[in-house]
Design a protein around this motif. Sequence first.
Motif, PDB file in Angstrom:
ATOM      1  N   GLN A  63       0.750  -1.169   0.130  1.00 50.22           N
ATOM      2  CA  GLN A  63       0.162  -0.006  -0.083  1.00 50.22           C
ATOM      3  C   GLN A  63       0.803   1.147  -0.137  1.00 50.22           C
ATOM      4  O   GLN A  63       0.650   2.205  -0.821  1.00 50.22           O
ATOM      5  CB  GLN A  63      -1.034  -0.233   1.282  1.00 50.22           C
ATOM      6  N   PHE A  64       1.755   1.256   0.760  1.00 51.48           N
ATOM      7  CA  PHE A  64       2.891   2.269   0.815  1.00 51.48           C
ATOM      8  C   PHE A  64       3.511   2.557  -0.294  1.00 51.48           C
ATOM      9  O   PHE A  64       4.046   3.721  -0.858  1.00 51.48           O
ATOM     10  CB  PHE A  64       3.683   2.433   2.135  1.00 51.48           C
ATOM     11  N   LEU A  65       3.894   1.406  -1.003  1.00 48.04           N
ATOM     12  CA  LEU A  65       4.646   1.600  -2.375  1.00 48.04           C
ATOM     13  C   LEU A  65       3.712   2.082  -3.344  1.00 48.04           C
ATOM     14  O   LEU A  65       4.153   2.838  -4.144  1.00 48.04           O
ATOM     15  CB  LEU A  65       5.260   0.266  -2.752  1.00 48.04           C
ATOM     16  N   ILE A  66       2.330   1.750  -3.445  1.00 44.52           N
ATOM     17  CA  ILE A  66       1.566   2.246  -4.292  1.00 44.52           C
ATOM     18  C   ILE A  66       1.338   3.877  -4.087  1.00 44.52           C
ATOM     19  O   ILE A  66       1.218   4.615  -5.078  1.00 44.52           O
ATOM     20  CB  ILE A  66       0.343   1.670  -4.234  1.00 44.52           C
ATOM     21  N   VAL A  67       1.359   4.286  -2.937  1.00 41.25           N
ATOM     22  CA  VAL A  67       1.365   5.648  -2.489  1.00 41.25           C
ATOM     23  C   VAL A  67       2.656   6.462  -3.186  1.00 41.25           C
ATOM     24  O   VAL A  67       2.593   7.492  -3.642  1.00 41.25           O
ATOM     25  CB  VAL A  67       1.254   5.909  -1.119  1.00 41.25           C
ATOM     26  N   SER A  68       3.735   5.727  -2.815  1.00 43.30           N
ATOM     27  CA  SER A  68       5.157   6.291  -3.464  1.00 43.30           C
ATOM     28  C   SER A  68       4.927   6.377  -4.891  1.00 43.30           C
ATOM     29  O   SER A  68       5.393   7.459  -5.642  1.00 43.30           O
ATOM     30  CB  SER A  68       6.267   5.395  -3.398  1.00 43.30           C
ATOM     31  N   ARG A  69       4.330   5.426  -5.673  1.00 46.83           N
ATOM     32  CA  ARG A  69       4.183   5.508  -7.208  1.00 46.83           C
ATOM     33  C   ARG A  69       3.337   6.546  -7.496  1.00 46.83           C
ATOM     34  O   ARG A  69       3.432   7.314  -8.472  1.00 46.83           O
ATOM     35  CB  ARG A  69       3.592   4.086  -7.588  1.00 46.83           C
ATOM     36  N   GLY A  70       2.292   6.782  -6.564  1.00 47.88           N
ATOM     37  CA  GLY A  70       1.402   7.933  -7.100  1.00 47.88           C
ATOM     38  C   GLY A  70       2.157   9.263  -7.055  1.00 47.88           C
ATOM     39  O   GLY A  70       1.869  10.165  -7.736  1.00 47.88           O
ATOM     40  N   SER A  71       2.986   9.376  -5.956  1.00 47.77           N
ATOM     41  CA  SER A  71       3.581  10.477  -5.679  1.00 47.77           C
ATOM     42  C   SER A  71       4.885  10.848  -6.966  1.00 47.77           C
ATOM     43  O   SER A  71       5.036  12.025  -7.588  1.00 47.77           O
ATOM     44  CB  SER A  71       4.596  10.636  -4.446  1.00 47.77           C
ATOM     45  N   LEU A  72       5.296   9.706  -7.236  1.00 54.67           N
ATOM     46  CA  LEU A  72       6.135   9.765  -8.329  1.00 54.67           C
ATOM     47  C   LEU A  72       5.589  10.021  -9.534  1.00 54.67           C
ATOM     48  O   LEU A  72       6.120  11.024 -10.690  1.00 54.67           O
ATOM     49  CB  LEU A  72       6.872   8.352  -8.647  1.00 54.67           C
TER      50      LEU A  72
END
Length: 120
Positions: A63-72
């Motif tokens: 879930q946190f990696l998906i948030v990181s991907r969104g920020s990217l």
Amino acid sequence: MSFKELDLWEKSIELVTDIYSLTKKFPKSEIYGLTMQMRRAAVSIPSNIAEGNGRGSSKEFIQFLIVSRGSLTELMTQVEISKRLGFIPKDESKDLLEKMERIMMMLNKLITTLRSKLNS
């Protein structure tokens, strides 16, 4: 494995320093506009990788990696906008976008790996 041992986290930290250096050159009128937005999005990438890793659960880490991907992806858009506004030279934006694409591939690979471990 600690988040500090992840090449993905290290590359993300390097991206943050690149963004801070780059946005120092932006017009002062953008300090509360693109400058702050880009810095916030960039910092969010390694921060979410670290927090997700610290949760101790693969499901939460994903879930946190998906948030990181969104920020990217948000940052990629802001770099493109900055380029079109003439705040970033074309060659610098190209290098930056290539770095971000590499980070995106690393994020996607880690998400896929963690998901496959959850499903096996």
